[in-house]
Design a protein around this motif. Sequence first.
Motif, mmCIF file in Angstrom:
data_model
loop_
_atom_site.group_PDB
_atom_site.id
_atom_site.type_symbol
_atom_site.label_atom_id
_atom_site.label_comp_id
_atom_site.label_asym_id
_atom_site.label_seq_id
_atom_site.Cartn_x
_atom_site.Cartn_y
_atom_site.Cartn_z
ATOM 1 N N VAL A 37 0.849 -1.183 0.000
ATOM 2 C CA VAL A 37 0.000 0.000 0.000
ATOM 3 C C VAL A 37 0.891 1.241 0.000
ATOM 4 O O VAL A 37 2.079 1.175 0.319
ATOM 5 N N TYR A 38 0.298 2.379 -0.343
ATOM 6 C CA TYR A 38 1.044 3.634 -0.292
ATOM 7 C C TYR A 38 0.089 4.776 0.063
ATOM 8 O O TYR A 38 -1.129 4.650 -0.041
ATOM 9 N N ARG A 39 0.663 5.890 0.503
ATOM 10 C CA ARG A 39 -0.097 7.124 0.749
ATOM 11 C C ARG A 39 0.808 8.310 0.442
ATOM 12 O O ARG A 39 2.024 8.273 0.709
ATOM 13 N N ARG A 62 4.640 7.445 1.927
ATOM 14 C CA ARG A 62 4.950 6.173 2.578
ATOM 15 C C ARG A 62 4.521 5.029 1.667
ATOM 16 O O ARG A 62 3.525 5.125 0.951
ATOM 17 N N VAL A 63 5.276 3.953 1.706
ATOM 18 C CA VAL A 63 4.934 2.755 0.961
ATOM 19 C C VAL A 63 5.388 1.568 1.793
ATOM 20 O O VAL A 63 6.448 1.603 2.438
ATOM 21 N N PRO A 89 -9.211 -3.238 -3.462
ATOM 22 C CA PRO A 89 -7.908 -2.831 -3.999
ATOM 23 C C PRO A 89 -8.072 -1.868 -5.169
ATOM 24 O O PRO A 89 -8.917 -2.066 -6.045
ATOM 25 N N LYS A 90 -7.271 -0.817 -5.161
ATOM 26 C CA LYS A 90 -7.318 0.173 -6.230
ATOM 27 C C LYS A 90 -6.020 0.957 -6.218
ATOM 28 O O LYS A 90 -5.552 1.383 -5.166
ATOM 29 N N GLY A 118 -3.469 4.255 -2.128
ATOM 30 C CA GLY A 118 -3.780 3.190 -3.067
ATOM 31 C C GLY A 118 -3.079 1.905 -2.691
ATOM 32 O O GLY A 118 -2.331 1.824 -1.708
ATOM 33 N N THR A 119 -3.356 0.878 -3.481
ATOM 34 C CA THR A 119 -2.714 -0.421 -3.299
ATOM 35 C C THR A 119 -1.840 -0.713 -4.504
ATOM 36 O O THR A 119 -2.073 -0.207 -5.600
ATOM 37 N N LEU A 120 -0.813 -1.523 -4.291
ATOM 38 C CA LEU A 120 0.156 -1.826 -5.355
ATOM 39 C C LEU A 120 0.140 -3.326 -5.685
ATOM 40 O O LEU A 120 -0.256 -4.139 -4.869
#
Length: 332
Positions: A59-61, A78-79, A289-290, A330-332
């Motif tokens: 995930v990341y922001r 952040r990831v 998830p997106k 989002g999600t990776l």
Amino acid sequence: MLLKTGPRSRARAWILSGALLFAPPAFAGDPPKDPAPNDPAPKEEPPKDEQPYVHKGFVYRSTTAVRYNPLGLSSFFRVGYQRPLLGPQDNILLQRTFVGINAVTTITPAFIRGGLRLDVQPLAFLQFLFAYEGMALFGTYDSLQSFKRVSEDFGDVKQIERGKQGLSYRTTGGIFTADVILQAKAGPILLVSDTQFIHTDFTITPGDRFYFDLPFSMLAMDDGWMVSNETDLLFVTSFGLMAGARHGVYHTFFPAELIAGEEARAEQITPIEFAGPLLGFQFPEHNGPKRFNAPGIFLNVSWWIRNPYRTGQEVAATVPYIVGGFTFKGTL
């Protein structure tokens, strides 16, 4: 400068203070019975609310923010990897629990900092964050400046003057942060309280014991502790608009032996405090998830309640403290 951001995505968690919801037990050994001819039609069960999604994976922001009084600009990213702690739960207080490890970085025109952070949310209303980051100050914008005593002048005007004298310099250091976040929601009313305990240790001029901390814009003790709290009370609409107020207080812990004879000055410069209206808008959050999810904007316009230089000393008390920005995840 490092900025506290506006309405957080974690504040969107579904919380019901003081209430537990349990699903009725299922009895697999009892097959359903067909209703008798004269029996009333069976009642349909009301549909259950969809549970909030917790991603298992990367995930990341990202948050970019600007501030005024004092000036600042920062970009936080952040990831990392996270996984659910409990899985789907009918008890609303046990939903959206997770644990994650993240790489974090903050970039500003005056410094860069980065490191690792552990995120743990054991209950829907409680979250813990633990981080250790290295920080490098570039020596720009008259930073960093250090001082021998709390009685020294560290206002904006004096810092510009000291910078011209070559008393600002580049340096590096480490920052440990322990963060506790409490959040509760009752109907459209949302309460979020974020408390951070911060220990910093920088390489500063020998003999100096204090320095001007850029993220919090206050005097801090080298190899010492600070605490901050920001509390948001918001009315959240069904279409993403949030409106309410924020109160913030930042405090430096000064050992008694270092401020002996200057206790009055220490009480004057810490804590610093502000309060004011907070507005935010978050676009619909996809419950799954997106890659790009829940973008939002925020604006906090506050006034300083306590500040040694911004309540009429160097800056008029009527001048607001403004923070605004843009965030997404989002999600990776």
